[in-house]
Enzyme design. Structure first.
Site, short mmCIF file in Angstrom:
data_model
loop_
_atom_site.label_atom_id
_atom_site.label_comp_id
_atom_site.label_asym_id
_atom_site.label_seq_id
_atom_site.Cartn_x
_atom_site.Cartn_y
_atom_site.Cartn_z
N GLY A 22 5.08 11.96 -4.72
CA GLY A 22 3.70 12.13 -4.78
C GLY A 22 3.03 12.75 -4.33
O GLY A 22 3.08 12.91 -2.91
N GLN A 56 1.93 -5.55 -3.33
CA GLN A 56 2.63 -5.36 -1.88
C GLN A 56 3.47 -5.22 -1.13
O GLN A 56 4.13 -4.38 -2.55
CB GLN A 56 2.49 -7.55 -1.39
CG GLN A 56 1.56 -8.13 -1.92
CD GLN A 56 0.93 -8.11 -2.87
OE1 GLN A 56 1.39 -9.08 -3.18
NE2 GLN A 56 -0.40 -8.87 -3.09
N ASN A 76 -5.03 -10.20 -3.43
CA ASN A 76 -5.08 -9.94 -2.50
C ASN A 76 -4.63 -7.68 -2.83
O ASN A 76 -4.68 -7.21 -1.89
CB ASN A 76 -4.08 -10.43 -1.82
CG ASN A 76 -2.51 -10.77 -2.51
OD1 ASN A 76 -2.82 -10.60 -3.86
ND2 ASN A 76 -1.55 -11.33 -1.80
N LEU A 114 3.05 12.81 0.29
CA LEU A 114 3.90 13.62 0.62
C LEU A 114 2.79 14.98 1.41
O LEU A 114 2.90 15.06 2.85
CB LEU A 114 4.38 14.59 0.45
CG LEU A 114 5.93 15.30 0.65
CD1 LEU A 114 6.58 14.96 2.03
CD2 LEU A 114 6.61 16.32 -0.30
N ASP A 171 1.11 -1.45 0.34
CA ASP A 171 -0.13 -0.14 -0.13
C ASP A 171 0.81 1.15 0.09
O ASP A 171 -0.11 2.25 1.21
CB ASP A 171 -1.13 0.17 0.75
CG ASP A 171 -2.10 -1.14 1.11
OD1 ASP A 171 -2.28 -1.47 0.25
OD2 ASP A 171 -2.21 -1.55 2.42
N THR A 202 -6.29 -11.61 3.30
CA THR A 202 -6.77 -10.55 2.73
C THR A 202 -8.12 -11.60 2.61
O THR A 202 -9.03 -11.27 2.02
CB THR A 202 -6.34 -9.77 1.99
OG1 THR A 202 -6.19 -11.44 0.57
CG2 THR A 202 -5.29 -9.28 2.10
N GLY A 241 -4.46 -4.32 -3.98
CA GLY A 241 -5.21 -3.40 -4.76
C GLY A 241 -4.82 -1.71 -5.08
O GLY A 241 -3.68 -1.00 -4.66
N HIS A 242 -4.35 -1.83 -6.15
CA HIS A 242 -4.05 -0.20 -6.63
C HIS A 242 -5.34 0.99 -6.77
O HIS A 242 -6.17 0.60 -7.79
CB HIS A 242 -3.13 -0.91 -7.88
CG HIS A 242 -1.59 -0.92 -7.79
ND1 HIS A 242 -1.08 -1.57 -8.50
CD2 HIS A 242 -1.42 -1.68 -6.48
CE1 HIS A 242 -0.37 -2.58 -8.53
NE2 HIS A 242 -0.19 -2.21 -6.92
N ARG A 296 3.45 -29.05 -6.19
CA ARG A 296 2.74 -29.74 -7.16
C ARG A 296 1.78 -30.37 -7.19
O ARG A 296 1.41 -30.88 -7.62
CB ARG A 296 4.67 -30.72 -7.11
CG ARG A 296 5.59 -30.31 -7.39
CD ARG A 296 7.17 -30.81 -6.86
NE ARG A 296 6.78 -31.27 -6.15
CZ ARG A 296 7.85 -31.97 -5.03
NH1 ARG A 296 8.76 -32.12 -5.93
NH2 ARG A 296 7.63 -32.27 -3.92
N LYS A 351 2.17 2.47 -4.85
CA LYS A 351 2.76 1.56 -5.83
C LYS A 351 1.96 1.81 -7.20
O LYS A 351 2.44 2.58 -8.88
CB LYS A 351 3.09 0.02 -6.24
CG LYS A 351 3.91 -0.13 -5.10
CD LYS A 351 4.27 -1.26 -4.81
CE LYS A 351 2.75 -1.99 -4.47
NZ LYS A 351 2.30 -2.23 -3.50
N GLY A 352 0.73 1.72 -7.74
CA GLY A 352 0.22 2.25 -8.18
C GLY A 352 0.10 3.57 -8.80
O GLY A 352 0.01 3.63 -10.51
N LYS A 353 -0.04 4.71 -8.28
CA LYS A 353 0.39 5.98 -9.02
C LYS A 353 1.64 5.70 -9.60
O LYS A 353 1.76 6.56 -10.52
CB LYS A 353 0.40 7.35 -7.69
CG LYS A 353 0.02 8.05 -8.43
CD LYS A 353 -0.13 9.28 -7.48
CE LYS A 353 0.64 10.73 -7.05
NZ LYS A 353 -0.75 11.69 -7.67
P1 IMP Z 1 -2.25 -12.71 1.94
O1 IMP Z 1 -1.58 -12.43 0.65
O2 IMP Z 1 -4.30 -12.20 1.81
O3 IMP Z 1 -2.88 -14.07 2.07
O4 IMP Z 1 -2.18 -12.28 3.14
C1 IMP Z 1 -1.17 -11.79 4.11
C2 IMP Z 1 -0.71 -11.09 4.65
O5 IMP Z 1 -0.40 -9.87 3.87
C3 IMP Z 1 -1.84 -9.58 5.38
O6 IMP Z 1 -0.96 -9.32 6.88
C4 IMP Z 1 -1.84 -8.95 3.96
O7 IMP Z 1 -3.09 -8.32 4.84
C5 IMP Z 1 -1.32 -8.08 3.77
N1 IMP Z 1 -1.33 -8.18 1.93
C6 IMP Z 1 -1.55 -9.29 0.79
N2 IMP Z 1 -1.42 -8.13 0.22
C7 IMP Z 1 -1.59 -7.17 0.28
C8 IMP Z 1 -1.43 -5.76 -0.46
O8 IMP Z 1 -1.77 -5.98 -0.85
N3 IMP Z 1 -1.48 -4.54 0.48
C9 IMP Z 1 -1.10 -4.76 1.95
N4 IMP Z 1 -1.60 -5.97 2.77
C10 IMP Z 1 -1.22 -7.11 1.92
#
Ligand code: IMP
Length: 427
Positions: free
Chosen positions: A406, A217, A38, A325, A13, A127, A40-41, A141, A16-18
């Protein structure tokens, strides 16, 4: 041609998307190499806000190929829905390519993810999208890859049943058959997008195209280098680019590390510079720090130089991008953790054991804030002096140039030299 990698240097978070959106106009192709929905941008274009989970944010530009590499795990139904949402808003997805080697997230992975969270005492706070179990099956596998779905529905059903058997799942063959039929239907819808993406990317590199690798991530939740076990199950680090897209390390020209001007974390796990109470609430509200994927409130805290040095080392960061910022505008003071105190000793080592990370005491330096609005400026020289001092300090301590800043959610709220990054790295 150049290849530029954008990776997160905190807990995800970072915005990065920006940064990808900013660098994309000079790219011919944007490639995602790991994670799944998992991620989100959020990208804001004029009055429009786009929330993307799987598809690279390059899709918002015309004439850019967007690739999901073999390292990505894909929930096919979610993928189809994301494509449809974009189409409804007039965004073409014709230039979207999906690796035939990418692993498929099955409904059983989502059930296993949530069941394991339920059972664990030391919760990860996943998530709930089935990411961990899908990677477990990949490494074990017993996974299903996108390209496997080219087979007949009957063969897919047999493969699912065999894999479930190996994983110890008690199944009815009717369930495997029904799932196979669903997967085959999704495959048929997505078929035109599915190719050998490694070949496609390498051909683009040989044809002197500009390639942008979009990280999901962040390094501190990397399964190898993050705060294990409170991590995701992939390698969001720059090293993940090679394995997750089938491109050799000699082909990577430049790594941009993205950091937020403060730190956030969603989910459980150690966070040495975490703030609590009103101060945390204040930053969360200013920065709208709620997860794009799950809507969970993000934990908020100050910048952590120990963690950032670790992230910069592991990622081999060439330049930094600092985001959000403007969220610090109006704070009376801002803190930066310069080192940890561990058992009465000063340390600049990021410990590998979560128990140790929970114990460290951050040693802070305090900087004056600024009252001016930093989001109204488009040049470094016009930023408030205290903001420049804050950024200069980060640059000096981390010994990495900061090339992009940014200062607002909108696309044009950015100060920097994105084109310079492409030009400098041009071979
Ligand atoms: P998972 O990726 O759903 O297995 O979650 C494992 C950990 O990574 C958790 O603490 C999630 O909140 C965190 N996490 C997974 N994807 C993101 C992301 O895109 N941004 C921030 N935290 C993430």
């Amino acid at each position: 041609m150049s290849t530029v990698v954008v990776v997160g240097c905190q807990y995800g978070d970072e915005g990065k998307g920006k940064i990808v959106d900013y660098l994309a106009p000079n790219a011919n192709m944007v490639v995602r190499f790991g994670g799944g929905n998992n991620a989100g941008h959020t990208v804001v274009v004029g009055k429009e806000e786009y929330k993307l989970h799987l598809i690279p944010s390059g899709i918002l530009y015309k004439n850019i190929d967007c690739v999901l590499g073999n390292g990505v795990v894909i929930n096919l139904l979610e993928m189809i829905q994301e494509i449809n949402r974009l189409k409804e808003r007039g965004i073409s997805t014709d230039s979207l390519f999906i690796s035939d080697r990418a692993h498929v997230i099955l409904p059983t992975h989502i059930i296993r993810d949530n069941a394991s969270e339920e059972k664990r005492k030391d919760k990860i706070g996943t998530t709930g999208r089935g990411i961990g179990p899908t990677y477990m099956d990949k490494i074990g596998r017993v996974g299903i890859r996108v390209g496997d779905l080219a087979q007949t529905t009957y063969s897919i059903g047999l493969m699912i049943g065999k894999n479930w058997d190996l994983t110890g799942i008690h199944y009815q063959s009717a369930e495997a058959t029904a799932l196979a039929a669903d997967l085959k239907e999704y495959y048929d819808i997505l078929k035109k997008h599915i190719i050998n993406t490694s070949d496609y990317i390498n051909l683009a590199i040989r044809s002197k195209k500009n390639i942008l690798f979009e990280g999901a991530q962040g390094l501190l939740i990397d399964v190898d280098h993050g705060t294990y076990p409170y991590v995701t199950s992939s390698n969001p680090s720059a090293g993940g680019v090679c394995t997750g897209s089938g491109v050799g390390p000699s082909k990577i020209d430049h790594v941009v590390g993205v950091i937020k001007a403060y730190t956030t974390r969603v989910g459980e796990g150690p966070f040495p510079t975490e703030l609590h109470g009103l101060q945390a609430d204040d930053i969360r509200d200013r920065g709208n720090e709620f997860g794009t994927t799950t809507g969970r409130p993000r934990r908020c805290g100050w910048l952590d130089m120990v963690a950032l040095r670790h992230a910069i080392n592991v990622n081999g960061v060439d330049s930094l991008a600092i985001t959000k910022l403007d969220i610090l505008d109006g704070l009376t003071e801002i803190k930066i953790c310069r080192a940890y105190e561990v058992n009465g000793r000063v340390s600049d080592v990021f410990p590998s054991a979560p128990g140790d990370l929970y114990q460290v005491r951050p040693i802070y330096e305090t900087f004056p804030g600024w009252t001016e609005n930093s989001s109204n400026v488009s040049k470094w020289s016009l930023l408030p002096q205290a903001a420049k001092d804050y950024i200069d300090h980060i640059r000096t301590v981390l010994k990495v140039p900061i090339k992009i800043i940014g200062n607002g959610a909108e696309r044009d709220k950015i100060i920097g030299s994105g084109k310079e990054i492409w030009d400098e790295t041009r071979k």
